[in-house]
Design a protein around this motif. Sequence first.
Motif, PDB file in Angstrom:
ATOM      1  N   ALA A  70       0.841  -1.201   0.000  1.00 50.02           N
ATOM      2  CA  ALA A  70       0.000   0.000   0.000  1.00 50.02           C
ATOM      3  C   ALA A  70       0.875   1.250   0.000  1.00 50.02           C
ATOM      4  O   ALA A  70       0.632   2.200  -0.751  1.00 50.02           O
ATOM      5  N   LEU A  71       1.924   1.227   0.835  1.00 51.10           N
ATOM      6  CA  LEU A  71       2.805   2.387   0.876  1.00 51.10           C
ATOM      7  C   LEU A  71       3.507   2.586  -0.468  1.00 51.10           C
ATOM      8  O   LEU A  71       3.776   3.710  -0.890  1.00 51.10           O
ATOM      9  N   GLY A  72       3.809   1.477  -1.136  1.00 50.05           N
ATOM     10  CA  GLY A  72       4.508   1.562  -2.404  1.00 50.05           C
ATOM     11  C   GLY A  72       3.715   2.260  -3.486  1.00 50.05           C
ATOM     12  O   GLY A  72       4.271   2.699  -4.496  1.00 50.05           O
ATOM     13  N   ASN A  73       2.439   2.351  -3.362  1.00 45.09           N
ATOM     14  CA  ASN A  73       1.597   3.013  -4.350  1.00 45.09           C
ATOM     15  C   ASN A  73       1.402   4.496  -4.070  1.00 45.09           C
ATOM     16  O   ASN A  73       0.645   5.161  -4.780  1.00 45.09           O
ATOM     17  N   LEU A  74       2.018   5.000  -2.971  1.00 42.39           N
ATOM     18  CA  LEU A  74       1.864   6.416  -2.651  1.00 42.39           C
ATOM     19  C   LEU A  74       2.989   7.205  -3.308  1.00 42.39           C
ATOM     20  O   LEU A  74       4.165   6.861  -3.185  1.00 42.39           O
ATOM     21  N   GLU A  75       2.620   8.272  -4.015  1.00 40.03           N
ATOM     22  CA  GLU A  75       3.605   9.198  -4.566  1.00 40.03           C
ATOM     23  C   GLU A  75       3.979  10.248  -3.541  1.00 40.03           C
ATOM     24  O   GLU A  75       5.132  10.629  -3.411  1.00 40.03           O
ATOM     25  N   SER A  76       2.946  10.699  -2.745  1.00 38.92           N
ATOM     26  CA  SER A  76       3.198  11.720  -1.716  1.00 38.92           C
ATOM     27  C   SER A  76       1.959  11.801  -0.835  1.00 38.92           C
ATOM     28  O   SER A  76       0.892  11.267  -1.161  1.00 38.92           O
ATOM     29  N   MET A  77       2.122  12.488   0.327  1.00 38.35           N
ATOM     30  CA  MET A  77       0.996  12.666   1.243  1.00 38.35           C
ATOM     31  C   MET A  77       1.156  14.017   1.925  1.00 38.35           C
ATOM     32  O   MET A  77       2.256  14.404   2.322  1.00 38.35           O
ATOM     33  N   VAL A  78       0.058  14.752   2.038  1.00 34.46           N
ATOM     34  CA  VAL A  78       0.054  16.047   2.703  1.00 34.46           C
ATOM     35  C   VAL A  78      -1.026  16.010   3.785  1.00 34.46           C
ATOM     36  O   VAL A  78      -2.191  15.711   3.496  1.00 34.46           O
ATOM     37  N   LEU A  79      -0.619  16.301   5.028  1.00 38.85           N
ATOM     38  CA  LEU A  79      -1.576  16.406   6.129  1.00 38.85           C
ATOM     39  C   LEU A  79      -1.889  17.870   6.351  1.00 38.85           C
ATOM     40  O   LEU A  79      -0.991  18.688   6.541  1.00 38.85           O
ATOM     41  N   SER A  80      -3.181  18.215   6.354  1.00 32.54           N
ATOM     42  CA  SER A  80      -3.618  19.586   6.645  1.00 32.54           C
ATOM     43  C   SER A  80      -4.284  19.581   8.025  1.00 32.54           C
ATOM     44  O   SER A  80      -5.256  18.851   8.259  1.00 32.54           O
ATOM     45  N   VAL A  81      -3.770  20.376   8.945  1.00 30.26           N
ATOM     46  CA  VAL A  81      -4.285  20.423  10.314  1.00 30.26           C
ATOM     47  C   VAL A  81      -4.816  21.824  10.575  1.00 30.26           C
ATOM     48  O   VAL A  81      -4.063  22.805  10.524  1.00 30.26           O
ATOM     49  N   ALA A  82      -6.124  21.908  10.853  1.00 30.08           N
ATOM     50  CA  ALA A  82      -6.736  23.165  11.301  1.00 30.08           C
ATOM     51  C   ALA A  82      -6.953  23.033  12.804  1.00 30.08           C
ATOM     52  O   ALA A  82      -7.696  22.164  13.259  1.00 30.08           O
ATOM     53  N   TYR A  83      -6.292  23.874  13.604  1.00 34.58           N
ATOM     54  CA  TYR A  83      -6.311  23.681  15.055  1.00 34.58           C
ATOM     55  C   TYR A  83      -6.689  24.967  15.777  1.00 34.58           C
ATOM     56  O   TYR A  83      -6.596  26.068  15.236  1.00 34.58           O
ATOM     57  N   ASN A  84      -7.126  24.775  17.034  1.00 35.48           N
ATOM     58  CA  ASN A  84      -7.304  25.882  17.985  1.00 35.48           C
ATOM     59  C   ASN A  84      -6.523  25.490  19.228  1.00 35.48           C
ATOM     60  O   ASN A  84      -6.965  24.656  20.027  1.00 35.48           O
ATOM     61  N   ASN A  85      -5.356  26.071  19.413  1.00 32.76           N
ATOM     62  CA  ASN A  85      -4.458  25.737  20.513  1.00 32.76           C
ATOM     63  C   ASN A  85      -4.835  26.568  21.736  1.00 32.76           C
ATOM     64  O   ASN A  85      -4.516  27.748  21.829  1.00 32.76           O
ATOM     65  N   ARG A  86      -5.539  25.907  22.704  1.00 31.99           N
ATOM     66  CA  ARG A  86      -5.932  26.576  23.955  1.00 31.99           C
ATOM     67  C   ARG A  86      -5.018  26.176  25.114  1.00 31.99           C
ATOM     68  O   ARG A  86      -5.370  26.330  26.278  1.00 31.99           O
ATOM     69  N   LEU A  87      -3.805  25.674  24.745  1.00 29.38           N
ATOM     70  CA  LEU A  87      -2.894  25.216  25.777  1.00 29.38           C
ATOM     71  C   LEU A  87      -2.038  26.334  26.347  1.00 29.38           C
ATOM     72  O   LEU A  87      -1.367  26.134  27.371  1.00 29.38           O
ATOM     73  N   GLY A  88      -2.005  27.472  25.679  1.00 27.16           N
ATOM     74  CA  GLY A  88      -1.196  28.574  26.178  1.00 27.16           C
ATOM     75  C   GLY A  88       0.283  28.414  25.906  1.00 27.16           C
ATOM     76  O   GLY A  88       1.103  29.063  26.543  1.00 27.16           O
ATOM     77  N   LEU A  89       0.660  27.535  24.962  1.00 28.70           N
ATOM     78  CA  LEU A  89       2.083  27.351  24.676  1.00 28.70           C
ATOM     79  C   LEU A  89       2.322  27.423  23.173  1.00 28.70           C
ATOM     80  O   LEU A  89       1.494  27.014  22.364  1.00 28.70           O
ATOM     81  N   ASN A  90       3.493  27.988  22.796  1.00 27.54           N
ATOM     82  CA  ASN A  90       4.023  27.936  21.446  1.00 27.54           C
ATOM     83  C   ASN A  90       5.143  26.908  21.446  1.00 27.54           C
ATOM     84  O   ASN A  90       6.024  26.941  22.302  1.00 27.54           O
ATOM     85  N   GLY A  91       5.108  25.983  20.470  1.00 27.37           N
ATOM     86  CA  GLY A  91       6.146  24.962  20.485  1.00 27.37           C
ATOM     87  C   GLY A  91       6.243  24.217  19.178  1.00 27.37           C
ATOM     88  O   GLY A  91       5.494  24.458  18.231  1.00 27.37           O
ATOM     89  N   THR A  92       7.207  23.277  19.165  1.00 28.68           N
ATOM     90  CA  THR A  92       7.463  22.467  17.982  1.00 28.68           C
ATOM     91  C   THR A  92       7.288  20.998  18.346  1.00 28.68           C
ATOM     92  O   THR A  92       7.851  20.524  19.340  1.00 28.68           O
ATOM     93  N   PHE A  93       6.495  20.285  17.530  1.00 26.44           N
ATOM     94  CA  PHE A  93       6.294  18.855  17.696  1.00 26.44           C
ATOM     95  C   PHE A  93       7.250  18.152  16.739  1.00 26.44           C
ATOM     96  O   PHE A  93       7.169  18.336  15.521  1.00 26.44           O
ATOM     97  N   LEU A  94       8.205  17.379  17.272  1.00 25.33           N
ATOM     98  CA  LEU A  94       9.242  16.755  16.466  1.00 25.33           C
ATOM     99  C   LEU A  94       9.023  15.247  16.435  1.00 25.33           C
ATOM    100  O   LEU A  94       8.844  14.604  17.456  1.00 25.33           O
ATOM    101  N   PHE A  95       9.083  14.707  15.173  1.00 17.19           N
ATOM    102  CA  PHE A  95       8.815  13.299  14.896  1.00 17.19           C
ATOM    103  C   PHE A  95      10.101  12.737  14.303  1.00 17.19           C
ATOM    104  O   PHE A  95      10.489  13.104  13.203  1.00 17.19           O
TER     105      PHE A  95
END
Length: 867
Positions: free
Chosen positions: A759-784
Amino acid sequence: MKFISRLSVLTLSASILAVSCGDFVSNIQVKGSPTFYAPLGSTSLEISEYLSIADIREMMGADSPDAELQVYEYPFERALSADDPEDFELEQDNTMRFLVHYPLTSIDLDFGQYLADLNFEDSIAADMPEQSFTVPDITDPDPQTVDFNAQLLAVLNAIPAVPAIPVVLSAGTGELPVELTLPGFDTASFSAGEMVLDFSSAPSNLTLTSVTLQNGTTIKASGTGLPVALSGTTSVSIPLIGTTDLANEVRIVLGLNASAPTTGTLQFSLAFADSTRLDAATGVSLDPVSVEIPNVSIPAINDATFVQAVVGTGSIDLTIGPSSGTGVISGFTRELDLEIAQTGGLSTSLVNDTSANPSVPLAGEIINANSINLSGEITLSATNASFSGLGTTGLVFTVATDVAIDSFATVTLRPGAGFEFVTEVSQPISDDMKQWVSSVAFTEVGLDLTFTNGLPAGNNISLQIASNAFGINETNSIAPSNPPTGVEYSYTNGPYSFIPGNYEDIDFTFTVTPPGYVAATATDPATMTLANLTPGASFSFALDTAELVAEWTSIVIDPQEGFAGSYPEEGGEPLDMSSLTEYLGDGLGFVDIPMYFYLSGLNNLSGTALIASTYLDADGAPQTASHYNGTIEDVPPLAIAADADGLVTSVLPAPSASLTGFAGVLNASPSNLGFEYSIDVNSITLDKADLYEADGVTPKGATKLTADLVIVFPIAFEVASGGAELNIPGLNPEDGEPATDLFGREPSTDPEEDDINRALGNLESMVLSVAYNNRLGLNGTFLFTAPLADGSPFSKEITLDVGEGDYELTISRDDIQDIMDTVPFTPNFSITVNEDVALPRLAGLDATITVKVVTDINESFSLGGED
């Protein structure tokens, strides 16, 4: 804050698997290079689900309902300060904070109320219940009968033998008179029975036609069953019922009939049958004869409290008379021999008693609860005696026994269940009282009692009250009252200075000593011997009320060698702060955590306080951090007002001392955390008048001395320059935990045959679009990040800003190929924050995610693992 890990996995791994690995379809056949758009859904997570009042209570070891420690939400930055202007008001802000309140001590300065709260009265009532009892009465036995009929008939039947009577008869009838004198009486009247004539020999051809019993020529009775031939042995009866006034000089006339001339002799004897009863007689003579009285048993006393009694006045009286009830007997001599015996008790007798109404005196005799047995005999003799009206019973006597006890000189009883002659009532003096109070001055202290002695006169009860703590040892002799009435007694001491530190308990010992008290032994219960009691009467005695007297005038507050303690208390479980400290990474620490100490309840009280934390640091080394070492002054009592949800509604008042340095303790990731405190204040004498108005009842203000520790936890972090990593428990595998492929692939599976790789072999590319409302009171970077098979790192990151925003994450064909080539693919997730963080009260995160996938598919395959 575990919402971050959930969001990360959702946005990165679940999106790929959902679209590419068949969450929506199980088989797919596509040709060409189509583009797919798929909404992955929305999520909304609240931080209160992961950090709440209940979590903090558990963290502080106070999750039981009865724990003294309390936790609230606190919406203010700090407590008020003594430096704040008088009209200063502190506004609420939006930072999440938890307030922990730990009461260190609370002492009631009204020492009289302190004593009253110890509730001695209920303890006394439980150990000394009312004693009521009824003096047992002795039940009379049933009457017994003594039958002398057989002895009387033996005398009457001592009839001299009748000599042979010559008979000369020609053929035909004739009469043959026989003169006899009957022994034992002059005249007799019969109510039952018969006279029996037994013929032993007679001439042949002779028939008896009649028999009459006569006094002279007066016929008194006639035979029955005639005529009868006198051949061989023959018996003839003469019924006596109704025969009255039969004189002892009798004539028996025989009517005979000879069938032929007859000569010879006639021989017979006569006797009264056993059934014969005399209703009346005169001139009775009777040699002494004895008949046993049937054994008589007076029932045992069925009363568990009764042991024994000494009779004061009383007797066992016997009434002996004809059983017919109307009979009259005179001229007889009657002797009574009687034995009275009781196992372990009464033993007495009568010998040859000839009185008309025999009586056994019991004065001074001991009677216990066992049955009383009576046995004996009556001896009867007569010379020229008479009786009448005996009826069909005959010469039978009824013996009636009456146990007539008017009073007992003494009665020995066992107390009722649960009663204690010696009762010790004590209540421990609290450690706080012993540490804070050096002395209490009383004008009078002790007990006022009401005691009812309902015993008969002469039964005084001794009541002793002793108290080591209050210097009391007094005894009163409580006289009986009639009718029973409660009498007041006072057992007090004063003026008296009580020093709490000298005693472990406030104690009272009650000793009740009834008359004749004998203490219990290993085998026998306690007993009491009372005097002047009447059988069947009821009596009682009771300690009715016990009221504490505590007329104190002043109390000296002077901590003995300082007031010290710890939280948790010694031996308790240490505090586990990991619910907070596990989030700390390099360069990240808690901001200032305010701590406050309150000493309240008195005016002009001052002193010093030392408050510190003890813990083991990350290396296991013991550490001590001082939070305060300085002077303190008393402040108004601490009152924390909160709504039903635990949110504090008013700012904390100014404390006696503000403490610092607790944030540094938490930043050291402590274990075995606890608090130690030591307080030393100046000595101060407090008069009762300082606490109450003139009526002595209405408080002027606080009547308690209290000490409280308050910690305010803001959920806020300081970030070092250049940013810091925020650890998320559960986001990554624990140390030593086996690595698992993010997509669930097994390393042993042929990559060419693995459905996920296909299944992965048939993917050319993937784009995740995230629309969020951050009520945590923090600015930061999520690293994977993840290590790839060729040794290079795989890395992707998402930047989250406070508030609403959109973000796109692109995964290229090369990235997808790297993932396919690396089994297992085990990424680590981390969050880096670049500025200080303060979580708001309603912190949370809302996100909507959409995926765009470009494929190059020219075959059919099964996402379930089959072609």
